[in-house]
Every structure is written in C-alpha cells, then in structure tokens.
Design an enzyme around this catalytic site. Structure first.
Site, PDB file in Angstrom:
ATOM      1  N   ASP A  75       8.369  -4.674  -2.884  1.00 21.67           N
ATOM      2  CA  ASP A  75       8.362  -3.232  -3.162  1.00 21.67           C
ATOM      3  C   ASP A  75       7.080  -2.837  -3.903  1.00 21.67           C
ATOM      4  O   ASP A  75       5.997  -3.230  -3.516  1.00 21.67           O
ATOM      5  CB  ASP A  75       9.618  -2.826  -3.944  1.00 21.67           C
ATOM      6  N   CYS A 102      11.484   3.455   2.829  1.00 22.99           N
ATOM      7  CA  CYS A 102      11.114   2.673   4.005  1.00 22.99           C
ATOM      8  C   CYS A 102       9.814   3.238   4.556  1.00 22.99           C
ATOM      9  O   CYS A 102       9.609   4.456   4.600  1.00 22.99           O
ATOM     10  CB  CYS A 102      12.226   2.747   5.050  1.00 22.99           C
ATOM     11  N   HIS A 161       4.718  -9.314  -0.602  1.00 23.94           N
ATOM     12  CA  HIS A 161       3.865  -8.144  -0.354  1.00 23.94           C
ATOM     13  C   HIS A 161       4.206  -7.025  -1.320  1.00 23.94           C
ATOM     14  O   HIS A 161       5.360  -6.804  -1.683  1.00 23.94           O
ATOM     15  CB  HIS A 161       3.888  -7.699   1.115  1.00 23.94           C
ATOM     16  N   ARG A 189       0.232  -4.182   0.930  1.00 23.85           N
ATOM     17  CA  ARG A 189       0.678  -3.228   1.947  1.00 23.85           C
ATOM     18  C   ARG A 189       0.178  -1.833   1.590  1.00 23.85           C
ATOM     19  O   ARG A 189       0.286  -1.401   0.435  1.00 23.85           O
ATOM     20  CB  ARG A 189       2.204  -3.225   2.030  1.00 23.85           C
ATOM     21  N   ASP A 209      17.379   1.540   0.387  1.00 25.12           N
ATOM     22  CA  ASP A 209      16.132   0.898  -0.020  1.00 25.12           C
ATOM     23  C   ASP A 209      15.259   1.907  -0.763  1.00 25.12           C
ATOM     24  O   ASP A 209      14.287   2.429  -0.228  1.00 25.12           O
ATOM     25  CB  ASP A 209      15.412   0.371   1.226  1.00 25.12           C
ATOM     26  N   GLU A 232       1.194  -0.309   7.116  1.00 27.47           N
ATOM     27  CA  GLU A 232       2.520   0.080   7.562  1.00 27.47           C
ATOM     28  C   GLU A 232       2.506   1.314   8.447  1.00 27.47           C
ATOM     29  O   GLU A 232       1.670   2.212   8.286  1.00 27.47           O
ATOM     30  CB  GLU A 232       3.410   0.336   6.338  1.00 27.47           C
ATOM     31  N   ASP A 254       9.580  -9.138   0.387  1.00 24.64           N
ATOM     32  CA  ASP A 254       9.239  -7.740   0.120  1.00 24.64           C
ATOM     33  C   ASP A 254       9.320  -7.506  -1.383  1.00 24.64           C
ATOM     34  O   ASP A 254      10.393  -7.560  -1.981  1.00 24.64           O
ATOM     35  CB  ASP A 254      10.251  -6.859   0.869  1.00 24.64           C
ATOM     36  N   ASN A 311       4.261  -4.951  11.523  1.00 24.83           N
ATOM     37  CA  ASN A 311       5.700  -4.766  11.335  1.00 24.83           C
ATOM     38  C   ASN A 311       6.328  -4.269  12.629  1.00 24.83           C
ATOM     39  O   ASN A 311       6.046  -3.155  13.063  1.00 24.83           O
ATOM     40  CB  ASN A 311       5.944  -3.762  10.206  1.00 24.83           C
ATOM     41  N   TYR A 313      11.050 -13.899   6.754  1.00 28.37           N
ATOM     42  CA  TYR A 313      10.741 -12.698   5.980  1.00 28.37           C
ATOM     43  C   TYR A 313      12.018 -12.162   5.345  1.00 28.37           C
ATOM     44  O   TYR A 313      13.061 -12.067   6.020  1.00 28.37           O
ATOM     45  CB  TYR A 313      10.129 -11.632   6.890  1.00 28.37           C
ATOM     46  N   GLU A 330       3.399  -2.840  -2.203  1.00 28.60           N
ATOM     47  CA  GLU A 330       3.050  -1.614  -1.486  1.00 28.60           C
ATOM     48  C   GLU A 330       2.517  -0.550  -2.430  1.00 28.60           C
ATOM     49  O   GLU A 330       2.825  -0.548  -3.630  1.00 28.60           O
ATOM     50  CB  GLU A 330       4.263  -1.088  -0.731  1.00 28.60           C
TER      51      GLU A 330
END
Length: 303
Positions: A94, A129, A119, A162, A65, A192, A92, A215, A51, A121
C-alpha cells in the site's frame, strides 16, 4: 517434505530468490495467492513466485481495500504463504502504513515474515484500487522519501515503486515519477492502470533498462494480455492479483446458494476438492511420517 524440516527450507533469502526470478531470461509470472492453500495450488501448477494483493487480502477479510489493515495483519498472510509454498513472494505494501519510519518498520516486518519483495504506491490515504477513479496522488518527493527509507531498511527485500500517475498526469507524469523513484533506490517500477498496448510500450521505451511490472487484473482498465505479450512489450514481471479469490468466491457463492436451496451439498460434490486431494495438497502423509520418524528416534526399545 513439510516446511518444519530445516534442510528442506530455502537456503537463500527470499529477496535474493525474487531478484533472481526477475533477472532470468523469461518474464516472472506471479499469480495472486490470498492464503496458504492458494499458494500450494499455484506451486503445484508450476509457478515459481507469487503475489499477495492488498485487494484480495482485504476482500478475504470481508473489508474493502482502503488502507484499513495493519502491518501485523498483512504479516499473518505473508507468513502462511511463505511457509506453505517456500516461493518468493511480492507483497502489496500500500502506501507504506505512514511516513518514512513507518515504511522502514513495514520493510523490517515483512522481510522478517518471509516476503521477497514489496511494492509501495504514491497515493494518499484513503488509498484505492489502482483501477478506480478519484485517486489522490502524493507529492512525488514525499513518495521518493518513502522509497529511500525502504531501501535503507531492507537487507535483501526487492523494492518495487508503484505510480498511479498515468490516469491523472499521463505518461509524462508517470515516467517523471518513476525516474525519481528509481533514483531514490527502487529496484523496479509498477505503472498502474495503463489501458492500451501503446501505453505499455511507450512507458517501457521511456524507462530503458528498468525492470517493469504489469498488472493483469480482470474487470479493470487494462485489456487482456498474455504474459508473453507483456514480455514482448518490455516487462519483466506480471501479476494476476485477485484472480484466485474471484474464482474461489464465485464457487463459494454457488455452494451457499445450493445449500440454502436444497438443504444439502450433494449437488456440489462434483465441484469440490476431495478429501484425498486436500490431504495430498497439504502433504498430510509427509507430516505424519515426519512425526513418526521423530518419535522413533527417541523412544527406547523395550527391554
């Protein structure tokens, strides 16, 4: 052998190999790897998938992030990890770096760089985060449009949607969003920041037949569970996104403090990867042998 040898490269697309990993009998364990060396060490430990965390990646660059970096910057990390390890990599993505066409560009770029899965989100920029407060959620239909765009753009890439809705909309909101994202073309769901075993079990029970990702990040809202425990709760994938970076950073912090204090690294030598261990990990001998073998095939024998 080194990745330069075509016959030693994976023969199936990374997306197909990632999907096969998820569909096996046991849960797919995907430790975070923030660079090529971490990827090699995870592979040596026996892991079969990896990952790439946005939080770990940006932290390794010295920035937070918050959706600051670009598709091309992420692709640099994808290429080195996929090249070094040959393992299927979940990335990731985003919020997709924009709207539908931007998401499609991201998918094509990541797939070309060697990613096996991505993924997306449902946050709004500046994203945070998933275990922090005050996240702003996108409209569920707008997120579904991004998922549909990703599905239209991919060739083999495995798409994980996500949702960060559990913190503000509860399980009902997270489930409703997840169902919409699956209808839009997602292959799996990542809920998440669930914070109890009961929440994990309820979410899984309400998404029957859907591959789910858990996660297991440290210092967040989720208590510690093992991979086996997540599997028993109904999850097909588990990530440890920032663990490798946290350990590496702590070791570096200690090194610099020791060096500043002593003016020498001698006190830290016992905690260092040796030269032999480094060369073994990166297969220096294999690369040198490859180089010699190529030269030997083209240099004529002396008269």
């Amino acid at each position: 052998m080194p990745y330069l040898v075509s016959s030693d490269l994976p023969q199936r697309p990374a997306g197909e190999r990632f999907r096969a990993l998820v569909e096996r009998d046991s849960i797919a364990q995907l430790p975070g790897a923030h660079n090529g060396m971490a990827a090699l060490q995870a592979k040596a430990a026996g892991f079969e998938g990896l990952y790439l965390s946005g939080a770990a990646m940006t932290a390794s660059m010295g920035i937070p992030d918050l959706g600051i970096i670009t598709v091309d910057e992420v692709s640099f990390f994808i290429r080195q990890i996929a090249r070094a390890s040959g393992l299927p990599l979940l990335v990731d993505g985003d919020t997709g770096y924009g709207e539908a066409l931007n998401v499609m560009h991201m998918v094509r770029t990541f797939e070309g760089a060697g990613a096996g899965a991505v993924h997306l989100e449902d946050q709004l920029l500046p994203k945070k985060c998933g275990h922090l407060n005050d996240k702003k959620l996108a409209d569920a239909r707008d997120m579904a449009a991004k998922v549909a765009a990703a599905a239209k753009a991919r060739r083999h890439l495995y798409i994980v949607a996500r949702t960060d809705a559990a913190a503000s909309e509860g399980i009902d909101g997270a489930v409703a969003r997840a169902q919409l994202y699956m209808e839009a073309g997602a292959d799996a769901i990542f809920a998440e920041a669930l914070n109890t075993a009961e929440m994990f079990r309820e979410f899984a029970a309400r998404m029957p037949g859907v591959p789910l990702l858990a996660n297991m990040t440290e210092f967040g809202r989720t208590p510690f569970f093992t991979a086996k425990e997540f599997e028993e709760m109904g999850y097909r994938m588990v990530i440890w996104p920032v663990s490798s970076l946290r350990v590496a950073n702590k070791a570096q912090e200690k090194l610099y403090a020791t060096l500043r204090r002593d003016g020498s690294t001698k006190a830290m030598v016992g905690e260092m990867q040796t030269r032999a261990e480094l060369y073994d990990t990166i297969d220096l001998v294999g690369y040198e042998a490859l180089d010699a073998s190529i030269v030997a095939t083209v240099v004529p024998e002396p008269a």
